[in-house]
Write a protein that holds these residues in place. Structure first.
Motif, PDB file in Angstrom:
ATOM      1  N   ARG A  91      10.602  48.844 -26.552  1.00  0.00           N
ATOM      2  CA  ARG A  91      11.311  47.706 -25.787  1.00  0.00           C
ATOM      3  C   ARG A  91      10.163  46.377 -25.906  1.00  0.00           C
ATOM      4  O   ARG A  91       9.164  46.593 -25.517  1.00  0.00           O
ATOM      5  N   LEU A  92      10.822  45.498 -26.334  1.00  0.00           N
ATOM      6  CA  LEU A  92      10.278  44.009 -26.391  1.00  0.00           C
ATOM      7  C   LEU A  92      10.650  43.032 -25.494  1.00  0.00           C
ATOM      8  O   LEU A  92      11.869  42.840 -25.472  1.00  0.00           O
ATOM      9  N   LEU A  93       9.751  42.261 -24.944  1.00  0.00           N
ATOM     10  CA  LEU A  93       9.882  41.168 -24.201  1.00  0.00           C
ATOM     11  C   LEU A  93       9.256  39.995 -24.776  1.00  0.00           C
ATOM     12  O   LEU A  93       8.346  39.901 -25.022  1.00  0.00           O
ATOM     13  N   ALA A  94      10.194  38.910 -25.316  1.00  0.00           N
ATOM     14  CA  ALA A  94       9.537  37.750 -25.751  1.00  0.00           C
ATOM     15  C   ALA A  94       9.911  36.477 -25.090  1.00  0.00           C
ATOM     16  O   ALA A  94       9.263  36.175 -23.950  1.00  0.00           O
ATOM     17  N   ILE A  95      10.840  35.551 -25.385  1.00  0.00           N
ATOM     18  CA  ILE A  95      10.875  34.259 -24.645  1.00  0.00           C
ATOM     19  C   ILE A  95      11.554  34.553 -23.364  1.00  0.00           C
ATOM     20  O   ILE A  95      12.367  35.691 -23.056  1.00  0.00           O
ATOM     21  N   GLY A  96      10.996  33.970 -22.259  1.00  0.00           N
ATOM     22  CA  GLY A  96      11.573  33.847 -20.985  1.00  0.00           C
ATOM     23  C   GLY A  96      10.752  34.412 -19.806  1.00  0.00           C
ATOM     24  O   GLY A  96       9.649  34.985 -20.186  1.00  0.00           O
ATOM     25  N   SER A  97      10.879  34.107 -18.651  1.00  0.00           N
ATOM     26  CA  SER A  97      10.045  34.259 -17.476  1.00  0.00           C
ATOM     27  C   SER A  97      10.647  35.509 -16.859  1.00  0.00           C
ATOM     28  O   SER A  97      11.265  35.770 -16.070  1.00  0.00           O
ATOM     29  N   ILE A  98      10.345  36.558 -17.622  1.00  0.00           N
ATOM     30  CA  ILE A  98      11.056  37.930 -17.610  1.00  0.00           C
ATOM     31  C   ILE A  98      10.247  39.344 -17.202  1.00  0.00           C
ATOM     32  O   ILE A  98      10.772  40.203 -17.285  1.00  0.00           O
ATOM     33  N   LEU A  99       9.068  38.810 -16.899  1.00  0.00           N
ATOM     34  CA  LEU A  99       8.073  39.923 -16.898  1.00  0.00           C
ATOM     35  C   LEU A  99       8.396  40.987 -15.688  1.00  0.00           C
ATOM     36  O   LEU A  99       7.868  42.159 -15.608  1.00  0.00           O
ATOM     37  N   HIS A 100       9.245  40.367 -14.634  1.00  0.00           N
ATOM     38  CA  HIS A 100       9.542  41.332 -13.483  1.00  0.00           C
ATOM     39  C   HIS A 100      10.507  42.471 -14.018  1.00  0.00           C
ATOM     40  O   HIS A 100      10.962  43.186 -13.147  1.00  0.00           O
ATOM     41  N   PHE A 101      11.213  42.139 -15.078  1.00  0.00           N
ATOM     42  CA  PHE A 101      12.202  43.036 -15.734  1.00  0.00           C
ATOM     43  C   PHE A 101      11.306  44.297 -16.535  1.00  0.00           C
ATOM     44  O   PHE A 101      11.859  45.123 -16.973  1.00  0.00           O
ATOM     45  N   ALA A 102      10.097  43.919 -16.643  1.00  0.00           N
ATOM     46  CA  ALA A 102       9.478  44.922 -17.562  1.00  0.00           C
ATOM     47  C   ALA A 102       9.410  46.268 -17.092  1.00  0.00           C
ATOM     48  O   ALA A 102       9.136  46.562 -15.933  1.00  0.00           O
ATOM     49  N   ALA A 103       9.492  47.259 -17.804  1.00  0.00           N
ATOM     50  CA  ALA A 103       9.019  48.814 -17.559  1.00  0.00           C
ATOM     51  C   ALA A 103       8.183  49.133 -18.058  1.00  0.00           C
ATOM     52  O   ALA A 103       7.353  48.586 -18.953  1.00  0.00           O
ATOM     53  N   ASP A 122       5.352  50.529 -20.481  1.00  0.00           N
ATOM     54  CA  ASP A 122       5.105  50.799 -21.905  1.00  0.00           C
ATOM     55  C   ASP A 122       5.826  49.711 -22.695  1.00  0.00           C
ATOM     56  O   ASP A 122       5.702  49.734 -23.888  1.00  0.00           O
ATOM     57  N   ASP A 123       6.502  48.836 -21.942  1.00  0.00           N
ATOM     58  CA  ASP A 123       7.121  47.493 -22.705  1.00  0.00           C
ATOM     59  C   ASP A 123       6.004  46.618 -23.491  1.00  0.00           C
ATOM     60  O   ASP A 123       4.868  46.834 -23.085  1.00  0.00           O
ATOM     61  N   VAL A 124       6.508  46.436 -24.470  1.00  0.00           N
ATOM     62  CA  VAL A 124       5.887  45.280 -25.581  1.00  0.00           C
ATOM     63  C   VAL A 124       5.993  43.947 -25.091  1.00  0.00           C
ATOM     64  O   VAL A 124       7.256  43.650 -25.013  1.00  0.00           O
ATOM     65  N   VAL A 125       4.922  43.070 -25.008  1.00  0.00           N
ATOM     66  CA  VAL A 125       5.139  41.743 -24.522  1.00  0.00           C
ATOM     67  C   VAL A 125       4.577  40.812 -25.703  1.00  0.00           C
ATOM     68  O   VAL A 125       3.459  41.073 -25.914  1.00  0.00           O
TER      69      VAL A 125
END
Length: 272
Positions: free
Chosen positions: A71-83, A85-88
């Motif tokens: 799972r990839l997190l890119a644009i946004g203030s969303i790190l509180h949704f990270a699980a 081993d997610d990739v940032v």
């Protein structure tokens, strides 16, 4: 630095649960925030647009089957949704969210929005490379020739989604609920961009248009704006408290952006 970061945090918003991946096979799932009413917020939706565009450079898609799900997190203030081993790649911390909401113990971080996010993550034991930049800065590079500044308007106003009602009826307002390409095109008509939308500011500055953050309400925390500005080397962060004041102040100082480090940090290895 850490104390300053903690002071920027305020009350928590109602969290949005991650959207379940629809594909039945192993793939890379891209998470980005979306309003609960089903509308599309310009800045957050740019994550889908830009990641898809980057992948297209090598003939890849978000629908490709891969060896191992991620799972990839890119644009946004969303790190509180990270699980775990997610990739940032370019995400940031949301200053409205309490530290207790950040529960990921392992993250594969390739780039972050700015140094405040870096410091927050390092304080929690994460390894963070010093690669800064909101991926929306890549729009002129990834869509070379498609969008061109025209300067036909003295200014436009790009409100944050939560500030949209506050500028209803004003001329030259660019709604963040319009299609991403329409928002970009409307921003590029201006000689000055006044925005409470972070990505209104990012897009304007990416194309060399002067921009000024205007604080129309207290809904958004200052953390993400400081994080972005500090990540572009501008620590003298000044904002306007009204549209007339923003017009008087004009844009923030320009900065030089090299797209290569952020593009080089893209997690191509997930698409083995």
């Amino acid at each position: 630095m850490l104390k300053r970061i903690k002071n920027l945090f305020g009350p928590a918003p109602v969290p949005q649960p991650p959207v379940a991946a629809p594909l039945p096979y192993r793939h890379v799932s891209l998470f980005h925030w979306r309003p609960a009413n089903g509308s599309v917020n310009f800045g957050d939706h740019l994550s889908q647009v830009l990641v898809s565009r980057v992948l297209g450079l090598r003939g890849l898609t978000l629908e490709d089957q891969v060896e191992q799900s991620a799972r990839l997190l890119a644009i946004g203030s969303i790190l509180h949704f990270a699980a775990h081993d997610d990739v940032v790649w370019g995400s940031g911390v949301n200053g409205k969210v309490p530290e207790s909401a950040f529960t990921a113990q392992r993250l594969d971080i390739r780039a972050v929005r700015g140094p405040l996010t870096e410091e927050f993550l390092r304080s929690r034991g994460h390894r963070v490379p010093a690669v800064y930049g909101d991926p929306a800065l890549l729009v002129p590079h990834l869509f070379a020739g498609r969008f061109r500044p025209t300067g036909e308007k003295p200014h436009v106003i790009v409100p944050n989604l939560h500030d949209l009602r506050l500028v209803a009826g004003k001329p030259d307002v660019v709604s963040p609920l319009a299609g991403w390409n329409v928002v970009v095109a409307e921003i590029l008509k201006a000689r000055l961009v006044i925005a409470s939308s972070l990505h209104g500011l990012v897009i304007a500055e990416a194309f060399g248009i002067p921009a000024r953050y205007v604080r129309l309400s207290e809904t958004e925390d200052l953390f993400k704006y400081r994080d972005y500005y500090y990540g572009t080397g501008r620590t003298d962060f000044e904002y306007a408290s009204s549209i007339p004041q923003a017009l008087e102040m004009g844009g923030m100082p320009a900065f030089a952006f090299d797209p290569r480090p952020l593009l080089d940090a893209f997690p191509w290895d997930l698409w083995r």
